[in-house]
Every structure is written in structure tokens, then in C-alpha cells.
Design a protein around this motif. Structure first.
Motif, PDB file in Angstrom:
ATOM      1  N   THR A 161      40.778  36.406  44.382  1.00  0.00           N
ATOM      2  CA  THR A 161      39.530  37.160  44.337  1.00  0.00           C
ATOM      3  C   THR A 161      39.615  38.416  43.486  1.00  0.00           C
ATOM      4  O   THR A 161      38.685  38.725  42.741  1.00  0.00           O
ATOM      5  CB  THR A 161      39.067  37.526  45.761  1.00  0.00           C
ATOM      6  N   SER A 162      40.703  39.171  43.601  1.00  0.00           N
ATOM      7  CA  SER A 162      40.838  40.371  42.784  1.00  0.00           C
ATOM      8  C   SER A 162      42.296  40.618  42.438  1.00  0.00           C
ATOM      9  O   SER A 162      43.203  40.284  43.214  1.00  0.00           O
ATOM     10  CB  SER A 162      40.246  41.590  43.494  1.00  0.00           C
ATOM     11  N   PHE A 163      42.493  41.199  41.259  1.00  0.00           N
ATOM     12  CA  PHE A 163      43.842  41.506  40.785  1.00  0.00           C
ATOM     13  C   PHE A 163      43.827  42.896  40.175  1.00  0.00           C
ATOM     14  O   PHE A 163      43.023  43.187  39.280  1.00  0.00           O
ATOM     15  CB  PHE A 163      44.283  40.480  39.739  1.00  0.00           C
ATOM     16  N   THR A 164      44.680  43.762  40.693  1.00  0.00           N
ATOM     17  CA  THR A 164      44.767  45.135  40.188  1.00  0.00           C
ATOM     18  C   THR A 164      46.203  45.422  39.765  1.00  0.00           C
ATOM     19  O   THR A 164      47.089  45.606  40.608  1.00  0.00           O
ATOM     20  CB  THR A 164      44.340  46.148  41.260  1.00  0.00           C
ATOM     21  N   PRO A 165      46.469  45.418  38.459  1.00  0.00           N
ATOM     22  CA  PRO A 165      47.815  45.748  37.983  1.00  0.00           C
ATOM     23  C   PRO A 165      48.036  47.260  37.994  1.00  0.00           C
ATOM     24  O   PRO A 165      47.091  48.041  37.830  1.00  0.00           O
ATOM     25  CB  PRO A 165      47.814  45.203  36.552  1.00  0.00           C
ATOM     26  N   LEU A 216      48.280  44.461  43.068  1.00  0.00           N
ATOM     27  CA  LEU A 216      47.612  44.021  44.293  1.00  0.00           C
ATOM     28  C   LEU A 216      46.794  42.784  43.945  1.00  0.00           C
ATOM     29  O   LEU A 216      45.851  42.859  43.159  1.00  0.00           O
ATOM     30  CB  LEU A 216      46.706  45.125  44.839  1.00  0.00           C
ATOM     31  N   LEU A 217      47.183  41.642  44.503  1.00  0.00           N
ATOM     32  CA  LEU A 217      46.507  40.367  44.232  1.00  0.00           C
ATOM     33  C   LEU A 217      45.917  39.850  45.536  1.00  0.00           C
ATOM     34  O   LEU A 217      46.636  39.445  46.443  1.00  0.00           O
ATOM     35  CB  LEU A 217      47.493  39.352  43.658  1.00  0.00           C
ATOM     36  N   MET A 218      44.600  39.873  45.628  1.00  0.00           N
ATOM     37  CA  MET A 218      43.902  39.474  46.851  1.00  0.00           C
ATOM     38  C   MET A 218      43.337  38.071  46.699  1.00  0.00           C
ATOM     39  O   MET A 218      42.908  37.670  45.611  1.00  0.00           O
ATOM     40  CB  MET A 218      42.779  40.457  47.167  1.00  0.00           C
ATOM     41  N   GLY A 219      43.330  37.334  47.810  1.00  0.00           N
ATOM     42  CA  GLY A 219      42.827  35.967  47.782  1.00  0.00           C
ATOM     43  C   GLY A 219      42.094  35.593  49.045  1.00  0.00           C
ATOM     44  O   GLY A 219      41.470  36.442  49.688  1.00  0.00           O
ATOM     45  N   GLU A 258      48.296  27.657  31.233  1.00  0.00           N
ATOM     46  CA  GLU A 258      46.896  27.641  31.668  1.00  0.00           C
ATOM     47  C   GLU A 258      46.537  28.900  32.455  1.00  0.00           C
ATOM     48  O   GLU A 258      45.379  29.110  32.791  1.00  0.00           O
ATOM     49  CB  GLU A 258      46.635  26.408  32.540  1.00  0.00           C
ATOM     50  N   GLY A 259      47.556  29.725  32.768  1.00  0.00           N
ATOM     51  CA  GLY A 259      47.302  30.955  33.492  1.00  0.00           C
ATOM     52  C   GLY A 259      47.608  30.832  34.966  1.00  0.00           C
ATOM     53  O   GLY A 259      47.777  29.738  35.507  1.00  0.00           O
ATOM     54  N   GLY A 260      47.682  31.965  35.631  1.00  0.00           N
ATOM     55  CA  GLY A 260      47.936  32.003  37.060  1.00  0.00           C
ATOM     56  C   GLY A 260      46.712  32.445  37.830  1.00  0.00           C
ATOM     57  O   GLY A 260      45.641  32.662  37.247  1.00  0.00           O
ATOM     58  N   PRO A 261      46.834  32.588  39.153  1.00  0.00           N
ATOM     59  CA  PRO A 261      45.685  33.020  39.972  1.00  0.00           C
ATOM     60  C   PRO A 261      45.079  34.335  39.495  1.00  0.00           C
ATOM     61  O   PRO A 261      43.859  34.524  39.567  1.00  0.00           O
ATOM     62  CB  PRO A 261      46.298  33.164  41.368  1.00  0.00           C
ATOM     63  N   GLN A 262      45.940  35.236  38.996  1.00  0.00           N
ATOM     64  CA  GLN A 262      45.440  36.547  38.557  1.00  0.00           C
ATOM     65  C   GLN A 262      44.443  36.421  37.413  1.00  0.00           C
ATOM     66  O   GLN A 262      43.541  37.258  37.266  1.00  0.00           O
ATOM     67  CB  GLN A 262      46.603  37.466  38.151  1.00  0.00           C
ATOM     68  N   ILE A 292      39.651  41.326  37.553  1.00  0.00           N
ATOM     69  CA  ILE A 292      40.809  42.162  37.237  1.00  0.00           C
ATOM     70  C   ILE A 292      40.347  43.610  37.064  1.00  0.00           C
ATOM     71  O   ILE A 292      39.441  43.896  36.271  1.00  0.00           O
ATOM     72  CB  ILE A 292      41.491  41.662  35.952  1.00  0.00           C
ATOM     73  N   HIS A 293      40.943  44.513  37.805  1.00  0.00           N
ATOM     74  CA  HIS A 293      40.568  45.927  37.767  1.00  0.00           C
ATOM     75  C   HIS A 293      41.548  46.680  36.874  1.00  0.00           C
ATOM     76  O   HIS A 293      42.737  46.765  37.177  1.00  0.00           O
ATOM     77  CB  HIS A 293      40.573  46.513  39.175  1.00  0.00           C
ATOM     78  N   ILE A 294      41.013  47.233  35.784  1.00  0.00           N
ATOM     79  CA  ILE A 294      41.827  47.983  34.830  1.00  0.00           C
ATOM     80  C   ILE A 294      41.457  49.466  34.916  1.00  0.00           C
ATOM     81  O   ILE A 294      40.278  49.829  34.896  1.00  0.00           O
ATOM     82  CB  ILE A 294      41.602  47.480  33.388  1.00  0.00           C
TER      83      ILE A 294
END
Length: 575
Positions: free
Chosen positions: A104-108, A115-118, A389-393, A398-400
Motif C-alpha cells: 500500500t505505501s513505501f517510504t524510503p 517503511l513498507l506497508m501492506g 519486473e519490480g518488487g512490492p515497493q 511511494i512517499h519521497i
């Protein structure tokens, strides 16, 4: 610039519009206008939609700006579209396909954490625990469960018409029916409130009336979690900071926008923002297919220059920019309230107090949308993916530049000082990580919803190509800090500043909601006190866009609700 958009399958020439008097004309082929048209036609009315641009969809549009890359130019994720609209208009049968992200959200973070939320509660607990065990314990009860409770009340309000005061001369039967309907509305509202209980009602009011920062500070302690959640409260808003407070997250009432962005759903799952196969224009195409099937005529490349008002103060139709007069019994405007009442209505027709309320509503925007074509997936140094093909993130929001609320506040303060944010706050999505129809093989579409950019910067002009380029490169360079090499992967981009959003999409001030979503601009106060019920001071003219209740976002609720009012008025006048 070379471009191609998704248009309706049936686009008769504007000349065909004047061959008869229509029951209803809809100004603007955005998703709300198309929704209203579909319901009106299904109700037995003859309906035409008149769209200024070459492509339907308004802000929910897909366009191929760079050959091979299809951009969702404005709106970019789907969650708010009302289930009733999807179900009643059979949008899935008409081509709507939602693509649920795997996270659902990824914050590097610059320090190497993330923080990777699912969807899995245990996974989320472990992720949040990396920053605060206390927050991990509190997150399900203080955030998810609490807001989901409130969402049930919000569902009722979104799908309901406001209990607005009756206007014009009304019969005894009309007044009696109106009182009965208002009683039913308030009784239903009371039932929802009682179902919450006193504690939850107090918490609900606290959320609505308090600054988002205050609410989140009470709930959580970790900077990153508060910043991620605050991101939902700042989308599209740029409230002037009172008493030198820094950003809209510190403004009383900003909590509503937080609630507004978590009350959506995908296939019954709450707070899931999905991609749409073919881009956001596919939503508008599905609605237009439903409308066309019901008999709606959709005309593009036809601009309405003025409403035609009769001597009795009743709408008679519209005048097109090419001089064509199109007659109708009613007109529904999907344009912003400002454009409708100060741009399309002739002078000296509307009451002065109403005009003042519309003119001085808040249309501020700090939003610039950048759609980017890249030759490879960005790889984040804190969470690299070995899968080409990419990952869940990559499928998540994605919050930058959002590692703390202080960063958000500083970015907003820059804009209120007249400058584009030195370090913009960005929501980044990569729809091509799930949708293989919008980019060439191996290449990707990246959507950047950036904040904050003032409408009129004090240090330059958005009309200056060099100035525009400098802001875009600022955004790309910031992404490089989290995903090295992003800038060098850029093939080309499409950039929409607040003036661009106003000029190209008719969004007054560049405001994506057709006007601010503060508590002073919602429900019975939207678009103006006394006129929240889709009717306007001009007989036969209705609002059906996001400037009406319940507000902005790709919901379809204003269009559906307005159509129900129009059909009722038609039935009354024909009986």
C-alpha cells in the motif's frame, strides 16, 4: 506537442447539437459530468455532454504525450469512486479493471531504512516496530479501526443529498415532502451517530476539528509514521498557516482531508488505492460507455462560451464559442463554481451575495503534477529488487521527502513565502509496474504528485521554460537521493503547474478539488451557504462537479446526486 487521448466512441459534430431541444445539457465531459449524463439518460431524458477538449475525462484522463507512454495526467489512483456508481452503471462490464497493488505505501529513508506497508497486519506490525514498538501496538486500534468506524458515517453522507432549504415557490405538497425527506435524513444520520457511541463521536469531532498534526502526535511517536499518514491530509491543499504555523497539517479542520483519503475502497477493501488498467482515463471511458449505451450524445472540441438565460431568469441552453446555440430544458455544469458563475453566466443575473461567496472561495493550490517516461525501474538504495519486473515497493504509493512532518511543514512554508519548495513533498507511483498496457516493454511510466508550488512564484514565472525545467530537475534530483540514477533514466516528461491545470483542465487556481475542502467549504456550505443541493439561483441550472457536495476526488457522487435532483424536478414539472 504530439499527443493522443482516449475519446468517446461516438462524437457527433457540434452542429448536430442544435437540431433539437435537449432535455439536459452537461457542460464538461469529466467523470462527474459523464456520471450525471448516464443517470439522466437512464431516467429517460435526452442528454448531450459538451466537452471543450479533444478528449473526455476531465482530470480523470489518459493521454499519450510521449509516443508509447500513456499518462494519467492529473488524477493517478482510484479508491474514492462510489461503489454505487460502479454497480449501478455496470462499469466493470463497460471495461473498468482495477489493479490492486501488492503493497500500500513505501517510504524510503536517507539513512537506509524504509517503511513498507501492506495488507497483512503482522507484516505492518513488524515494519512499524522498526521505528517504534509503541506505534506498532497502537496502529491497528488508533488508526485503522478508528477511521474505518468513521467511514461508515462518511459513506452515508457521501451518498446522500444535503438537506438543503427549498428555493422558489413551492406547493404545500412540495413543502410537506421536503420536511419528510429532511426528517428521514436526520433520523438516518442520528442512527449512524448512535451506532458509533459517545466516545467515538467525540473522537470523530476531534479528528474533524483538530489539526492533523495534533491528532497524529496524540496517536503516535515516530516521525516517519506520522509523516506517512499526514501525507493523506495534505493532498491538494495549501491552507494559509495561521499564527505562523507551518503547513496545512497544523491547520484546524485539516483532519477531514485525512479522513477523505482513507474512506475509499477497492472491491470492498477499505483504504486501498488501486491502479486502473489503461490509466485513469479508463474510468471515464467506462462511464462514457455506460452513458452512450443509455443514449447520451458526447461532443468533444466544443467549448461553451455562455449560458443562455431567458427573460424569466430560467436557463434556455448554451452558446458555443463558434456561435452555435444549443437549446435545452436544463443545464448541468461540471465546471468549477468559479468558472460556472463568473465565467459562463451573463452579468447581472446572479445575486451579489452569492457571487461574492463564489468569488472569494478558496481556490489555492500548491500542486504540480509531473508525468515521467523512464527507460528502467527506479531502484531504491534502501530496498533493492532483484526482480526485473519490480518488487512490492514499486506497486505502492511511494512517499519521497516525507520522513517527518517538519519536512512537510518546511516545504509548505516555502510556497507561502512565494517559492517552490526547496525539497518538494512527492507522492510517486509507477502504474506500469502492474499495467503493461501503458508503456513499451522494459520501460515505465512514473507519476509524481508534487507539493508545494505557488500559482505565481515570486522568483520567476511558470511561463519561463528554464524556470519550469529547474523545478522538474529539482524533483528528479531529490528522487536520486533515494533511487540513484533516476534522473539519467528519464526519457521525457509532461509537467502541469497550477496555471497549467487551470488553463488546460479548467481547474480554477489549479485546485484539484474545484475548491478547498476545509470545514467551511463542505456539506451545507459547498459551494455556498444556502445552495448545497445542486440547484443554483438560476432556474434550470445545476452543479454536478466536485465544487458541489461531497467535494473533490474521482468519486462520481456529485454527478449521481445531481442527476437524482434533476430527475425529480423533471418529474414534478411534467406531472
Amino acid at each position: 506537442m504530439w499527443r493522443r487521448g482516449f475519446t468517446s466512441s461516438y462524437t457527433p459534430p457540434a452542429q448536430a447539437l442544435k437540431e433539437k431541444k435537449w432535455d439536459a445539457l452537461v457542460i464538461g465531459g469529466g467523470h462527474n459530468g459523464l456520471t450525471a449524463a448516464a443517470y439522466l439518460a437512464r431516467g429517460g431524458l435526452s442528454v448531450a455532454v459538451i466537452e471543450r477538449r479533444h478528449v473526455i475525462g476531465g482530470a480523470a484522463v489518459t493521454e499519450e504525450i510521449i509516443p508509447g507512454f500513456k499518462f494519467s495526467r492529473c488524477s493517478y489512483l482510484q479508491s474514492l469512486l462510489r461503489p454505487s456508481v460502479i454497480r449501478e452503471l455496470e462499469l466493470k462490464r463497460h471495461g473498468l479493471k482495477l489493479l490492486k497493488p501488492t503493497a500500500t505505501s513505501f517510504t524510503p529513508c536517507l539513512d537506509g531504512r524504509y517503511l513498507l506497508m501492506g495488507y497483512d497486519d503482522h507484516h505492518n506490525y513488524l515494519e512499524i516496530s522498526k521505528f517504534s514498538k509503541r506505534d506498532a501496538d497502537a496502529y491497528p486500534s488508533r488508526y485503522e479501526n478508528q477511521l474505518y468506524k468513521f467511514s461508515k458515517l462518511m459513506d452515508f453522507l457521501l451518498d446522500s443529498r444535503t438537506p438543503e432549504t427549498l428555493h422558489w415557490d413551492s406547493s404545500f405538497i412540495d413543502r410537506l415532502r421536503d420536511k419528510l425527506e429532511k426528517s428521514v435524513f436526520w433520523a438516518s444520520c442520528l442512527r449512524h451517530i448512535l451506532a458509533l457511541g459517545q466516545k467515538d463521536v467525540v473522537d470523530f469531532m476531534d479528528l474533524l476539528l483538530s489539526p492533523t498534526s495534533k491528532v497524529l502526535n496524540k496517536w503516535f511517536e515516530s516521525d516517519i509514521l506520522k509523516a506517512v499518514l499526514a501525507g493523506d491530509a495534505i493532498i491538494g491543499s495549501m491552507v494559509r498557516p495561521p499564527y505562523l504555523l507551518m503547513a496545512s497539517i497544523h491547520t484546524p479542520g485539516s483532519g477531514y482531508v485525512l479522513l477523505h483519503h482513507v474512506m475509499g475502497e477497492t472491491d470492498g477493501d477499505r483504504n486501498i488505492w488501486s491502479h486502473v488498467e489503461g490509466g485513469m482515463g479508463s474510468i471515464s471511458m467506462a462511464i462514457s460507455n455506460a452513458a452512450s449505451e443509455a443514449g447520451v450524445s458526447i461532443v468533444t472540441n466544443a467549448e461553451v462560451s455562455q449560458l443562455m438565460i431567458g427573460d424569466s431568469g430560467t436557463v434556455k441552453g448554451v452558446l458555443l464559442a463558434d456561435g452555435t446555440r444549443v437549446h435545452s430544458s436544463v443545464v448541468l455544469s461540471n465546471a468549477t463554481p468559479y468558472k460556472t458563475f463568473l465565467g459562463l453566466v451573463p452579468q447581472d443575473v446572479l445575486p451579489d451575495d452569492f457571487l461574492r461567496a463564489i468569488k472569494y472561495s478558496d481556490y489555492n493550490s500548491g500542486t504540480t503534477k509531473i508525468n515521467v517516461a523512464v527507460d528502467k525501474l527506479p531502484q531504491f538504495h534502501c530496498c533493492r529488487s532483484n526482480n526485473p519486473e519490480g518488487g512490492p515497493q514499486h506497486t505502492a504509493t511511494i512517499h519521497i521527502g516525507s520522513e517527518s512532518m517538519e519536512e512537510i511543514g518546511s516545504a509548505c512554508q516555502d510556497a507561502w513565502n512565494g517559492l517552490p519548495s526547496k525539497r518538494p513533498v512527492m507522492e510517486m507511483t509507477i502504474p506500469s509496474s502492474l499495467d503493461k498496457t501503458i508503456s513499451p516493454p522494459g520501460k515505465h511510466v512514473v507519476s509524481l504528485f508534487t507539493q508545494y508550488t505557488p500559482y505565481k512564484p515570486s522568483d520567476g514565472s511558470w511561463e519561463n521554460p528554464t524556470y519550469r525545467e529547474s523545478y522538474a530537475q529539482r524533483c528528479f534530483s531529490l528522487i536520486d537521493e533515494y533511487a540513484p540514477g533516476f534522473s539519467s533514466s528519464v526519457i521525457g516528461y509532461d509537467m502541469l503547474t497550477p496555471p497549467d491545470l487551470e488553463r488546460e483542465f479548467g481547474l480554477t487556481g489549479g485546485n484539484i478539488f474545484h475548491g478547498a475542502m476545509g470545514l467551511d467549504s463542505l456539506f451545507l456550505l459547498r459551494p455556498a451557504k444556502g445552495w448545497s443541493g445542486y440547484r443554483t439561483p438560476i432556474r434550470g441550472l445545476y452543479l454536478c462537479g466536485s465544487g458541489a457536495h461531497p467535494g473533490g476526488g474521482v468519486m462520481g457522487a456529485p454527478g449521481r446526486n445531481a442527476a437524482r435532483i434533476v430527475l425529480r424536478d423533471f418529474k414534478k414539472h411534467s406531472s
